[in-house]
Design an enzyme around this catalytic site. Sequence first.
Site, PDB file in Angstrom:
ATOM      1  N   ARG A  43      28.217  46.811  28.492  1.00 39.83           N
ATOM      2  CA  ARG A  43      29.508  47.496  28.444  1.00 39.83           C
ATOM      3  C   ARG A  43      29.560  48.437  27.245  1.00 39.83           C
ATOM      4  O   ARG A  43      30.191  49.487  27.283  1.00 39.83           O
ATOM      5  CB  ARG A  43      30.642  46.475  28.377  1.00 39.83           C
ATOM      6  CG  ARG A  43      30.814  45.663  29.656  1.00 39.83           C
ATOM      7  CD  ARG A  43      31.928  44.639  29.515  1.00 39.83           C
ATOM      8  NE  ARG A  43      32.151  43.873  30.737  1.00 39.83           N
ATOM      9  CZ  ARG A  43      31.490  42.751  31.044  1.00 39.83           C
ATOM     10  NH1 ARG A  43      30.558  42.291  30.246  1.00 39.83           N
ATOM     11  NH2 ARG A  43      31.779  42.110  32.162  1.00 39.83           N
ATOM     12  N   ASP A  85      37.673  37.254  33.848  1.00 41.70           N
ATOM     13  CA  ASP A  85      36.684  36.270  33.384  1.00 41.70           C
ATOM     14  C   ASP A  85      37.109  34.864  33.789  1.00 41.70           C
ATOM     15  O   ASP A  85      36.286  34.053  34.220  1.00 41.70           O
ATOM     16  CB  ASP A  85      36.527  36.351  31.856  1.00 41.70           C
ATOM     17  CG  ASP A  85      35.939  37.678  31.408  1.00 41.70           C
ATOM     18  OD1 ASP A  85      35.196  38.293  32.192  1.00 41.70           O
ATOM     19  OD2 ASP A  85      36.226  38.106  30.270  1.00 41.70           O
TER      20      ASP A  85
END
Length: 310
Positions: A90, A150
């Site tokens: 990321r 998540d």
Amino acid sequence: MHKRNKITVIGAGNVGATTAQKVLEMRLGDVALVDVVDGVPQGKGLDLLESFPVLGLSGDIVGTNTYDETAGSDVTIITAGLARKPGMSRDDLLAANAKIVADVTKSAAPLSPDAIIIVVTNPMDVMAYVAAQASGFPKERVVGMGGVLDSARFRTFISIELGVSVDNIQAFVLGGHGDQMVPLPRYSTVAGIPITELLPEDSISSIVERTRNGGAEIVEMLKTGSAYYAPAASAALMAQAVLLDQKKILPCSAWLTGQYGHSDVYAGVPVVLGSAGCEEIYEVKLTPEEQAAFDNSAGAVKKGQAATGY
Ligand SMILES: NC(=O)c1ccc[n+]([C@@H]2O[C@H](COP(=O)([O-])OP(=O)(O)OC[C@H]3O[C@@H](n4cnc5c(N)ncnc54)[C@H](O)[C@@H]3O)[C@@H](O)[C@H]2O)c1
């Protein structure tokens, strides 16, 4: 007269367009869908509008390359930017996406001065910081989406392992949305029972590892892009909590002012999410190992924030 809510979604790619679809189907309000590419937001907007008669929806969606149509939004969801390709982290997206997020925020924020901004673009915690700086909004009105996704992944894997409904499962994930996220098995429960009572240590470790790599697992399969159905559902859930002032406790990236021993950094923490944005941050006691993992994760976000130059 009661007016319908308005949601701006910036970036009409996989995550943005799917988020627009979800918020419309959840009947949260009208949508303005913005993208730099000429024709894409217009085409996807019209396609979504044409689904209204089939789905029995009312209201409106407009696709546009400019920001006039976004004025007066209650929620602005930022998904504009590059997504990961196989082998990329990321953080590889940082410089390019910081510029995009700053630009779109500067265009959107003045037209919707009371909006709550939900940031999705990666690296998300750092991008939440960029959007907060670029908008000049109080930091509690800018939150990042990562923890909802998540913890959804964590719940999914617990449900697969135990063979029970995901409905009964609550999961708790702290820290930055990245490889250094901190899933907390002690606070993750099945019908109120901590998973540490139900699963052996090695299966918990492999579930935690799979959760950490949940994004990369899908990038490797898709090859040309990253996940978007669960991310879009997560962003829409956060928009719903804000628009309906639900005061849901959701793991979101929020600006810390001393919580968990950190200040001046965006990190994933349990947030009371309502019409004022991040209304409160819940603090739980961490073990020394969990605290160290959180420190590590918050430290990485701080470095990223500094690297943006905002
Ligand atoms: N926070 C999370 O949990 C999470 C989950 C999934 C994806 N993401 C991130 O969300 C972002 C979008 O992912 P995606 O799969 O939709 O990518 P995508 O490539 O499908 O879409 C991105 C869109 O942004 C547009 N865009 C680029 N610059 C722009 C600008 N200046 N103004 C307006 N639009 C602009 C592009 O034209 C494109 O349509 C990526 O950064 C990705 O890493 C975050």
